[in-house]
Write an enzyme that holds these catalytic residues in place. Structure first.
Site, PDB file in Angstrom:
ATOM      1  N   CYS A 284      19.176 -13.135   7.613  1.00  0.00           N
ATOM      2  CA  CYS A 284      19.611 -11.747   7.833  1.00  0.00           C
ATOM      3  C   CYS A 284      19.132 -11.193   9.175  1.00  0.00           C
ATOM      4  O   CYS A 284      19.073  -9.970   9.363  1.00  0.00           O
ATOM      5  CB  CYS A 284      19.144 -10.839   6.694  1.00  0.00           C
ATOM      6  SG  CYS A 284      19.700 -11.373   5.061  1.00  0.00           S
TER       7      CYS A 284
ATOM      8  N   ILE B 180      21.686  -7.855   0.043  1.00  0.00           N
ATOM      9  CA  ILE B 180      22.959  -7.225  -0.280  1.00  0.00           C
ATOM     10  C   ILE B 180      23.899  -7.360   0.908  1.00  0.00           C
ATOM     11  O   ILE B 180      23.506  -7.097   2.046  1.00  0.00           O
ATOM     12  CB  ILE B 180      22.771  -5.728  -0.630  1.00  0.00           C
ATOM     13  CG1 ILE B 180      21.935  -5.576  -1.904  1.00  0.00           C
ATOM     14  CG2 ILE B 180      24.124  -5.031  -0.786  1.00  0.00           C
ATOM     15  CD1 ILE B 180      21.548  -4.144  -2.208  1.00  0.00           C
TER      16      ILE B 180
END
Length: 259
Positions: free
Chosen positions: A185, A154
Site C-alpha cells: 500500500c 480496504i
C-alpha cells in the site's frame, strides 16, 4: 421501508484472483440489469485467495514490470486491479470480503467516503468485540494495531453507485512472510500484523466468518441471509463454477520460494 437483506457466501477453497474479478464483474452486470426493475440483490462474498500480489489503478504496467517478474518468481500470481490503492498481497490465511452493494438504496445514497468509513469501523468493532484487539487511529485507510502494524486493508471501486472490491483482514501468520516481500500500500516502514499474533492464539479463517457477517449487517443496518447457490440462478451458477475452478487449481505455496 426497510432495506432488503444482503446475501452472503463463503468460499471454503482459496480462489484464483483473476477468476474472482470476473465473478465480481458478472455480479455487477447482473445487478445493473436487474436494477431497472428493482429486483437486484446485494451480495457479500467472503473468501481467501491463492497467493497473489495486486496493484491498484494508480500504478501502470510499465512501473510494475520488474516487480511483476520478481514476485511471480517467488511463487505468487500478479494482477492489476481496478480498485483504489497500491500494491498489496492476498492469500491463504487472510479473509477477503467483496461487498457488491447498491449505495443508492438509501435516501440519500451512501457516499463513497462514508461507505469506506463504515467498512473500516466494522472491522475495528469486530476485532474489539470478538478478540479484544484494539486499533490505533491512523491517517491512512485500513486498520492498524500500532503505528507500524497494519492488520486490515480496504480498496474499493464504485461504478453506477454499485460497489466492487472491498476489504482484507489478516487472520493467521501465513500472509506475513508474503507481505514482507513488498512495500504494501505504499507505506514504508509499515509491516503486516494478524489476529493470531495479536491474540497469541491460533485463529482460523473459517472461525472469523460468522462474526464478520454479523458485524457487517450491524454496521450497514442490513439483515444477512446465507446464499444458496443451487437456488440463485445465473449468480449461483457462476459461484459454483468458480468453486470448481478453485478445486481444480490444486495446491499452492505456503511461503515465498527462495530466489
Amino acid at each position: 421501508m426497510p432495506l432488503p437483506p444482503v446475501f452472503y457466501h463463503y468460499f471454503r477453497t482459496p480462489l484464483p484472483y483473476t477468476r474472482t474479478l470476473l465473478l465480481q464483474e458478472k455480479i455487477h452486470q447482473l445487478q445493473l440489469a436487474a436494477r431497472r426493475s428493482s429486483s437486484h440483490h446485494d451480495i457479500l462474498l467472503l473468501l481467501e485467495h491463492r497467493p497473489v500480489y495486486t496493484s491498484g489503478r494508480r500504478q501502470t504496467e510499465q512501473e510494475l514490470h520488474a516487480e511483476r517478474a520478481r514476485l511471480t518468481s517467488i511463487g505468487a500470481e500478479f494482477s492489476i486491479a481496478a480498485r483504489g490503492g497500491q500494491l498489496t498481497y492476498h492469500g491463504p490465511g487472510q479473509l477477503v470480503g467483496y461487498p457488491l452493494l447498491d449505495l443508492a438504496r438509501t435516501s440519500p445514497p451512501i457516499g463513497i467516503r462514508d461507505y469506506i468509513c463504515i467498512m473500516q469501523k466494522m472491522i475495528q468493532s469486530y476485532l474489539l468485540r470478538t478478540h479484544e484487539i484494539t486499533h490505533v487511529p491512523s491517517d491512512n485507510t485500513g486498520v492498524f494495531l500500532d503505528p507500524v502494524t497494519k492488520i486490515a486493508s480496504i480498496g474499493v471501486q464504485v461504478r453506477h453507485r454499485l460497489t466492487t472490491h472491498g476489504f482484507a483482514m489478516n487472520v493467521t501468520k501465513e500472509p506475513l512472510e508474503w507481505f514482507a516481500q513488498v512495500v504494501a500500500c505504499g507505506l514504508v516502514d509499515v509491516k503486516a500484523g494478524c489476529i493470531t499474533e495479536a491474540k497469541g492464539k491460533n485463529v482460523r479463517v473459517e472461525d472469523v466468518v460468522p462474526g464478520i457477517v454479523d458485524a457487517f449487517g450491524t454496521s450497514y443496518g442490513r439483515d444477512m441471509v446465507k446464499l444458496c447457490p443451487q437456488n440463485a440462478g445465473e449468480l449461483g451458477e457462476a459461484i459454483l463454477a468458480l468453486e470448481e475452478d478453485a478445486l481444480a487449481a490444486g495446491g499452492w505455496l505456503n511461503a515465498p520460494s527462495p530466489t
